[in-house]
Design a protein around this motif. Structure first.
Motif, PDB file in Angstrom:
ATOM      1  N   HIS A  41       0.828  -1.206   0.000  1.00  0.00           N
ATOM      2  CA  HIS A  41       0.000   0.000   0.000  1.00  0.00           C
ATOM      3  C   HIS A  41       0.863   1.257   0.000  1.00  0.00           C
ATOM      4  O   HIS A  41       0.576   2.218  -0.729  1.00  0.00           O
ATOM      5  N   LYS A  42       1.919   1.231   0.813  1.00  0.00           N
ATOM      6  CA  LYS A  42       2.771   2.407   0.919  1.00  0.00           C
ATOM      7  C   LYS A  42       3.433   2.744  -0.408  1.00  0.00           C
ATOM      8  O   LYS A  42       3.352   3.874  -0.898  1.00  0.00           O
ATOM      9  N   TRP A  43       4.071   1.772  -1.028  1.00  0.00           N
ATOM     10  CA  TRP A  43       4.854   2.077  -2.226  1.00  0.00           C
ATOM     11  C   TRP A  43       3.999   2.247  -3.476  1.00  0.00           C
ATOM     12  O   TRP A  43       4.313   3.072  -4.337  1.00  0.00           O
ATOM     13  N   SER A  44       2.914   1.498  -3.590  1.00  0.00           N
ATOM     14  CA  SER A  44       2.028   1.721  -4.746  1.00  0.00           C
ATOM     15  C   SER A  44       1.406   3.107  -4.664  1.00  0.00           C
ATOM     16  O   SER A  44       1.242   3.789  -5.686  1.00  0.00           O
ATOM     17  N   SER A  45       1.084   3.557  -3.430  1.00  0.00           N
ATOM     18  CA  SER A  45       0.508   4.885  -3.254  1.00  0.00           C
ATOM     19  C   SER A  45       1.542   5.978  -3.526  1.00  0.00           C
ATOM     20  O   SER A  45       1.254   6.955  -4.217  1.00  0.00           O
ATOM     21  N   ALA A  52      -4.950   1.364  -8.537  1.00  0.00           N
ATOM     22  CA  ALA A  52      -5.878   0.262  -8.248  1.00  0.00           C
ATOM     23  C   ALA A  52      -5.292  -0.678  -7.192  1.00  0.00           C
ATOM     24  O   ALA A  52      -6.002  -1.142  -6.289  1.00  0.00           O
ATOM     25  N   VAL A  53      -3.985  -0.953  -7.296  1.00  0.00           N
ATOM     26  CA  VAL A  53      -3.311  -1.789  -6.290  1.00  0.00           C
ATOM     27  C   VAL A  53      -3.366  -1.112  -4.923  1.00  0.00           C
ATOM     28  O   VAL A  53      -3.604  -1.754  -3.895  1.00  0.00           O
ATOM     29  N   SER A  54      -3.172   0.214  -4.918  1.00  0.00           N
ATOM     30  CA  SER A  54      -3.226   0.962  -3.667  1.00  0.00           C
ATOM     31  C   SER A  54      -4.619   0.886  -3.039  1.00  0.00           C
ATOM     32  O   SER A  54      -4.753   0.743  -1.812  1.00  0.00           O
ATOM     33  N   ILE A  55      -5.667   0.967  -3.869  1.00  0.00           N
ATOM     34  CA  ILE A  55      -7.042   0.895  -3.360  1.00  0.00           C
ATOM     35  C   ILE A  55      -7.321  -0.474  -2.757  1.00  0.00           C
ATOM     36  O   ILE A  55      -7.881  -0.593  -1.658  1.00  0.00           O
TER      37      ILE A  55
END
Length: 376
Positions: free
Chosen positions: A13-17, A152-155
């Motif tokens: 979540h951290k890095w995709s965001s 989308a990965v972050s969501i």
């Protein structure tokens, strides 16, 4: 969920965001005025004339459009879905880039030329290009598509992390007595879960929209060739049927539908020996889905009419869903509010990371400042 899995999802979540946040903010900022592109964009003034159902000659309008543009050609006709106008672009060649077109706008009832700003100029055009391709063409479009996938990965990862977090707090609770960072964390999580469905839909449809160029190329190399193969048509330099005749026969062949675009022979969306007409229905859904008709350029006879393949239909449906322009102004206002909320989510997420990073640096600096014990 085990602590190891939780750390793994937190890392995703951290890095995709972090990677996509700046570009996601740009898309939200540029997308906000685009929600109201019909209200903010160039719109010609139309005379109040009783609509008798008759139409002025399109061939005459084309001649007028070409009169002031020597050496140029007309690659397309674009009919407005809401107003009785037709936009006739002229270009240096049939394959010129759309951003080089010069448009003349006409009232279809009277044939009168209307005063209108060029749609490839001005604030809305700049916002559209930044939102669509960063002024970098297909490379920019595909890059933004990649950022959309990361978003989308972050969501998804944020949704996974919200489960364990929600067990510790009542829904909607903001821990006001705790640190500033914790209050922003609670707000970030609350806004994120409230807008989850909308944010996911807009992100997914945005990614689909970035595939417009490959989808168009797939249609051109498959269905367009198959439709045109039913009639070989004329040689490219032969005499062409009047456009008025072509439009009349298309409308007769596909009753109940409206021509929105006519691609001339030699343009990217037709063949050298055929016109290609694109029609839509009159319902909120069918008004967004195109039905192509191929017309012999010499005789004006309709050669073939087909529904678009599923992948093109997916693109057409995703476009109005992305901007919320299928439900009138009230839905656009809702879309704009959700867009602003999304910007708050993105900015708060960036703030939370910076606050945690600074806190970690402060701890490291404090530990490093402790004098070492003397050697024994």
């Amino acid at each position: 969920m085990t602590a190891t899995r939780l750390r793994w999802w937190s890392w995703i979540h951290k890095w995709s965001s972090l990677i996509c946040t700046i570009f996601a903010l740009l898309l939200c900022l540029t997308g906000l005025p685009l929600i109201f592109h019909e209200e903010l964009g160039p719109s010609p003034a139309i005379d109040e004339v009783a609509d008798s159902g008759s139409r002025a000659s399109v061939d005459t309008m084309i001649a007028q459009a070409l009169a002031g543009r020597p050496g140029e050609v007309v690659p397309y006709l674009f009919y407005d879905r809401e107003k009785p106008i037709v936009k006739i672009p002229t270009a240096a060649s049939m394959t010129s880039a759309p951003d080089t077109f010069f448009y003349k706008v006409f009232d279809v009832r009277t044939g009168k030329a209307l005063s209108a700003d060029q749609p490839n100029e001005g604030f809305i055009y700049v916002m559209l290009r930044l939102h669509a391709d960063l002024f970098a063409g297909i490379k920019g479009t595909l890059f933004l598509g990649g950022m959309g996938l990361l978003l989308a990965v972050s969501i998804v990862s944020g949704m996974v992390l919200y489960g364990p977090f929600a067990r510790r707090l009542r829904f909607g609770e903001i821990r006001k007595r705790h640190s500033h960072r914790l209050r922003w964390l609670d707000l970030h999580n609350l806004l994120g879960i409230i807008t989850l469905a909308w944010f996911g839909i807009v992100t997914l449809t945005g990614v689909i929209n970035t595939l417009a160029a490959p989808i168009e190329l797939m249609w051109q190399s498959n269905q367009l060739i198959e439709m045109a193969a039913q009639n070989s048509g004329q040689a490219q330099d032969d005499r062409k049927a009047p456009v008025d005749l072509v439009l009349a026969r298309v409308r007769a062949a596909v009753p109940g539908m409206t021509v929105t675009t006519l691609a001339f022979p030699g343009s990217p969306f037709s063949t050298p020996t055929h016109y290609a007409a694109f029609l839509t229905g009159d319902t909120p859904l069918t008004s967004r889905i195109l039905k192509p008709a191929i017309v012999d350029a010499a005789s004006g006879e309709v050669v073939a009419v087909r529904d678009m393949p599923w992948y093109a239909t997916a693109l057409f449906v995703s476009q109005p869903l992305h901007f919320g322009d299928y439900g009138g102004l009230p839905l656009k206002i809702i879309w704009a509010i959700l867009d602003i909320v999304t910007m708050i989510i993105l900015i708060s997420g960036l703030y939370l990371w910076l606050a945690k990073w600074r806190s970690g640096r402060a701890v490291v600096d404090a530990v490093g400042a402790v004098p070492a014990e003397p050697a024994q």
